[in-house]
Design an enzyme around this catalytic site. Structure first.
Site, mmCIF file in Angstrom:
data_model
loop_
_atom_site.group_PDB
_atom_site.id
_atom_site.type_symbol
_atom_site.label_atom_id
_atom_site.label_comp_id
_atom_site.label_asym_id
_atom_site.label_seq_id
_atom_site.Cartn_x
_atom_site.Cartn_y
_atom_site.Cartn_z
ATOM 1 N N SER A 1 4.734 -4.683 -3.439
ATOM 2 C CA SER A 1 3.976 -5.907 -3.711
ATOM 3 C C SER A 1 4.890 -7.060 -4.136
ATOM 4 O O SER A 1 5.980 -6.848 -4.673
ATOM 5 C CB SER A 1 2.945 -5.650 -4.812
ATOM 6 O OG SER A 1 2.150 -4.531 -4.496
HETATM 7 N N1 SAH Z 1 2.468 -0.836 -6.268
HETATM 8 C C1 SAH Z 1 3.119 -0.518 -5.015
HETATM 9 C C2 SAH Z 1 2.330 -1.120 -3.884
HETATM 10 C C3 SAH Z 1 2.426 -0.313 -2.636
HETATM 11 S S1 SAH Z 1 1.345 -0.804 -1.321
HETATM 12 C C4 SAH Z 1 4.559 -0.994 -5.057
HETATM 13 O O1 SAH Z 1 4.878 -1.732 -6.001
HETATM 14 O O2 SAH Z 1 5.368 -0.630 -4.218
HETATM 15 C C5 SAH Z 1 -0.062 0.181 -1.613
HETATM 16 C C6 SAH Z 1 0.104 1.678 -1.500
HETATM 17 O O3 SAH Z 1 -1.199 2.242 -1.648
HETATM 18 C C7 SAH Z 1 0.632 2.208 -0.181
HETATM 19 O O4 SAH Z 1 1.773 2.971 -0.422
HETATM 20 C C8 SAH Z 1 -0.503 3.087 0.369
HETATM 21 O O5 SAH Z 1 -0.063 4.238 1.041
HETATM 22 C C9 SAH Z 1 -1.245 3.434 -0.906
HETATM 23 N N2 SAH Z 1 -2.649 3.805 -0.743
HETATM 24 C C10 SAH Z 1 -3.589 3.288 0.076
HETATM 25 N N3 SAH Z 1 -4.761 3.910 -0.096
HETATM 26 C C11 SAH Z 1 -4.568 4.854 -1.069
HETATM 27 C C12 SAH Z 1 -5.418 5.828 -1.699
HETATM 28 N N4 SAH Z 1 -6.707 5.971 -1.378
HETATM 29 N N5 SAH Z 1 -4.871 6.608 -2.660
HETATM 30 C C13 SAH Z 1 -3.565 6.501 -3.002
HETATM 31 N N6 SAH Z 1 -2.723 5.607 -2.441
HETATM 32 C C14 SAH Z 1 -3.218 4.796 -1.487
#
Ligand code: SAH
Length: 204
Positions: free
Chosen positions: A52
């Site tokens: 993010s």
């Molecule tokens: N906070 C993270 C953001 C990653 S993007 C960072 O700082 O890097 C969001 C993430 O949510 C992705 O890796 C995706 O695979 C995950 N995601 C999407 N749906 C999800 C779910 N139902 N349960 C767990 N993770 C999920």
């Protein structure tokens, strides 16, 4: 990054600004993008997912109003960056990711960066993590059509959930407070996150 992208906008919580200054973001981005680690942007981390934008991470943390003693859940571990910032701000951090390879990589990165206390779980985070509930705060790093019910239910009384809510390509950040009389919702900035898949998200 802290001065230009965060303080100059509207991030005012000194604990959040301090945490954002301490976590080495370059460790959480792929090697070939290291030179862009402090850009004012989300960056690809593989599997169609992103780390993010720093501002959104800070904004989510500020809205959670953490004091240092809380148990927190981070939904969508991704790179592990958001979990690391939360670990600077709270006592106990659980993070849940649905993609096994991302979870494993995040676990390694978090350990390397000194955040081995963060517990990374694999599973559908839209259903929360009932075995470790209740949480004082829940941060969701992916967008949902509405605030997932299971997450609201796993908040302690007075607890806070921050989640991007809206359509697949445009959302607003939503703060849900669990009050005795029921949940209260405060909408804030427009944002764009990758979709939360799973039962409480946009579906499987
Ligand atoms: N906070 C993270 C953001 C990653 S993007 C960072 O700082 O890097 C969001 C993430 O949510 C992705 O890796 C995706 O695979 C995950 N995601 C999407 N749906 C999800 C779910 N139902 N349960 C767990 N993770 C999920």
């Amino acid at each position: 990054m802290v001065e230009r992208q965060l303080r100059a906008r509207d991030i005012a919580d000194e604990r959040v600004l301090g945490a954002m200054g301490r976590v080495p973001r370059e460790l959480f981005v792929p090697q070939e993008l290291r030179h862009r680690a402090y850009d004012d942007a989300a960056l690809p981390i593989g599997d169609g997912q992103t780390i993010s934008q720093p501002y959104m991470v800070a904004r989510i943390c500020e809205e959670l109003a953490l004091r240092g003693c809380e148990r927190v859940l981070d939904v969508g571990t991704g790179s592990g960056y958001g979990a690391a910032v939360l670990a600077e701000l709270a006592a106990e951090v659980h993070s849940i990711e649905r993609v096994t390879e991302l979870a494993e990589r995040a676990r390694t990165t978090l350990g390397r960066a000194g955040y081995e206390g963060v517990e990374v779980h694999v599973g559908d985070g839209s259903l929360g993590l009932p075995e470790h509930a209740p949480f004082a705060a829940i941060a969701v790093g992916a967008a949902a059509p509405s605030a997932p019910v299971a997450l609201v239910e796993q908040l302690e009384l007075g607890g806070r959930l921050v989640v991007p809510v809206g359509r697949r390509k445009a959302q607003r950040l939503e703060l849900v407070l669990r009050l005795a009389e029921g949940p209260a919702v405060v909408r804030s900035v427009p944002c764009r996150f990758v979709p939360l898949v799973g039962e409480g998200g946009f579906g499987p």
